[in-house]
Design an enzyme around this catalytic site. Structure first.
Site, PDB file in Angstrom:
ATOM      1  NE  ARG A 161      -3.617  -2.161   2.745  1.00 22.92           N
ATOM      2  CZ  ARG A 161      -3.360  -3.302   3.375  1.00 22.92           C
ATOM      3  NH1 ARG A 161      -2.171  -3.485   3.950  1.00 22.92           N
ATOM      4  NH2 ARG A 161      -4.265  -4.260   3.443  1.00 22.92           N
ATOM      5  CE  LYS A 185      -6.435  -0.466   4.581  1.00 20.29           C
ATOM      6  NZ  LYS A 185      -7.717  -0.650   3.873  1.00 20.29           N
ATOM      7  CG  HIS A 263      -4.986   1.434  -4.931  1.00 19.75           C
ATOM      8  ND1 HIS A 263      -4.544   0.887  -3.740  1.00 19.75           N
ATOM      9  CD2 HIS A 263      -6.175   0.841  -5.192  1.00 19.75           C
ATOM     10  CE1 HIS A 263      -5.438   0.011  -3.303  1.00 19.75           C
ATOM     11  NE2 HIS A 263      -6.426  -0.043  -4.161  1.00 19.75           N
ATOM     12  NE  ARG A 266      -2.861  -2.812  -2.118  1.00 21.02           N
ATOM     13  CZ  ARG A 266      -2.496  -3.675  -1.167  1.00 21.02           C
ATOM     14  NH1 ARG A 266      -1.223  -3.940  -0.981  1.00 21.02           N
ATOM     15  NH2 ARG A 266      -3.401  -4.268  -0.412  1.00 21.02           N
ATOM     16  CG  HIS A 289      -6.247  -8.105   0.437  1.00 18.16           C
ATOM     17  ND1 HIS A 289      -6.412  -8.425  -0.895  1.00 18.16           N
ATOM     18  CD2 HIS A 289      -6.030  -6.765   0.474  1.00 18.16           C
ATOM     19  CE1 HIS A 289      -6.314  -7.320  -1.620  1.00 18.16           C
ATOM     20  NE2 HIS A 289      -6.076  -6.316  -0.821  1.00 18.16           N
ATOM     21  CE1 TYR A 298      -5.938  -6.540  -8.121  1.00 14.07           C
ATOM     22  CE2 TYR A 298      -6.215  -7.600  -5.996  1.00 14.07           C
ATOM     23  CZ  TYR A 298      -5.914  -6.476  -6.743  1.00 14.07           C
ATOM     24  OH  TYR A 298      -5.591  -5.307  -6.115  1.00 14.07           O
TER      25      TYR A 298
END
Length: 319
Positions: A161, A185, A263, A266, A289, A298
């Site tokens: 990120r 995160k 992004h 990414r 994730h 994806y």
């Protein structure tokens, strides 16, 4: 009679809960704060607050967002913020009912991420490297070019990120490092491998920063703990600054600036891995994730690859 707490106070308590109990990061907290501030301002205009708003007031706010031209994804995000807020107020016994419980959000299709082709990324990498090796560039311009090339190589090699990338510590550039520890995160850590090109780009950039040291800077940027230091409040390069540099590089590479962002790169990292046969669970881990459903956006890449395999390799396929 007990005074109702202000919206600003309730927002503060709610954000404190998100940070303490759910490990929400600064960017997540800022997004909630912006959304709830806008909601509070709307309620204030119709004579209500978080503490006494009714379901119809929330419906009116969603209709107002639609009238202001908000996309369905943005309206859905605002509704999500309201739902989280009112569940919190219910749990804290500030409210005795949840006015958001019966609301339904706008229907939205999950769009496919924008993805650059491998050839497009190669063009950007080649152009960034050319700029970093320009012999007629001033020392400061060459250092900025080396930084951008390093950022691009590391981003495409790892799929970080942008907030994780710009906040990499200086220690990530160790010459013998095959993996880096990334704090993502929720303050969760994960290991991400580096390829040879990204390691070399970091080593070259770090060597250039060392060479650029002066007595005046010895105790400032050169002594920073960040790999990409800045004089700004954060102490490291901002996401916005990198995004601007990346768009300029895109134009210099013959690409449209609107198609390129950190992004998008990414996304390119993940899509190109899957296209070349990587396992979805591995890509999930590399991207950081928590839920595999986030990574499944994806799978259109995998589907296209499977179609081409059947078309090209099946014995009954038309030749």
């Amino acid at each position: 009679m007990r005074t109702k707490p202000s919206d600003a106070k309730l927002t503060g308590l709610f954000l404190d809960m998100l940070a303490a109990e759910q490990g929400a990061g600064p960017n997540t907290l800022d997004a909630y704060r912006r959304d709830l501030t806008d909601f509070s301002e709307f309620l204030g205009r119709v004579g209500h607050s978080f503490a006494d708003a009714e379901t119809q007031n929330l419906r009116d706010y969603l209709a107002d967002l639609d009238a202001r031209g908000f996309k369905s994804t943005s309206v859905a995000r605002r509704l999500s913020a309201m739902r989280h807020l009112y569940r919190f107020l219910l749990n804290e016994r500030i409210r005795v009912e949840d006015p958001a419980a019966i609301l339904s959000g706008p229907k939205r299709g999950r769009g496919l991420p924008k993805v650059l082709s491998i050839a497009d990324v190669d063009r950007m990498l080649r152009r960034a490297k050319e700029l970093s090796e320009a012999q007629d560039a001033s020392p400061s311009k060459r250092l900025r070019a080396l930084r951008l090339y390093c950022l691009l190589e590391v981003l495409y090699a790892t799929g970080l990120r942008v907030s994780e990338l710009v906040a990499l510590p200086r220690s990530a550039a160790k010459r013998d490092a095959r993996m880096i520890v990334v704090r993502g995160k929720g303050n969760k850590e994960r290991l991400v491998p580096l390829n040879e090109a990204s390691r070399q780009a970091m080593a070259d950039y770090l060597a250039a920063t060392e060479a650029a040291k002066t007595e005046k800077k010895k105790d400032s940027l050169a002594a920073s703990k960040w790999l990409f230091p800045s004089f700004g409040e954060s102490g490291h390069l901002t996401r916005q600054h990198f995004a601007r540099d990346l768009k300029e590089l895109a134009v210099a590479s013959g690409l449209q600036a609107r198609l390129v962002s950190p992004h998008v790169l990414r996304h390119a990292f993940a899509s190109h891995l899957l296209h070349n046969g990587a396992d979805l669970r591995i890509v999930q881990t590399l991207l950081g994730h928590t839920d595999i459903s986030t990574t499944q956006i994806y799978t259109h890449v995998v589907e296209e690859r499977l179609k081409s395999l059947v078309r090209d390799l099946h014995p009954l396929a038309e030749k």
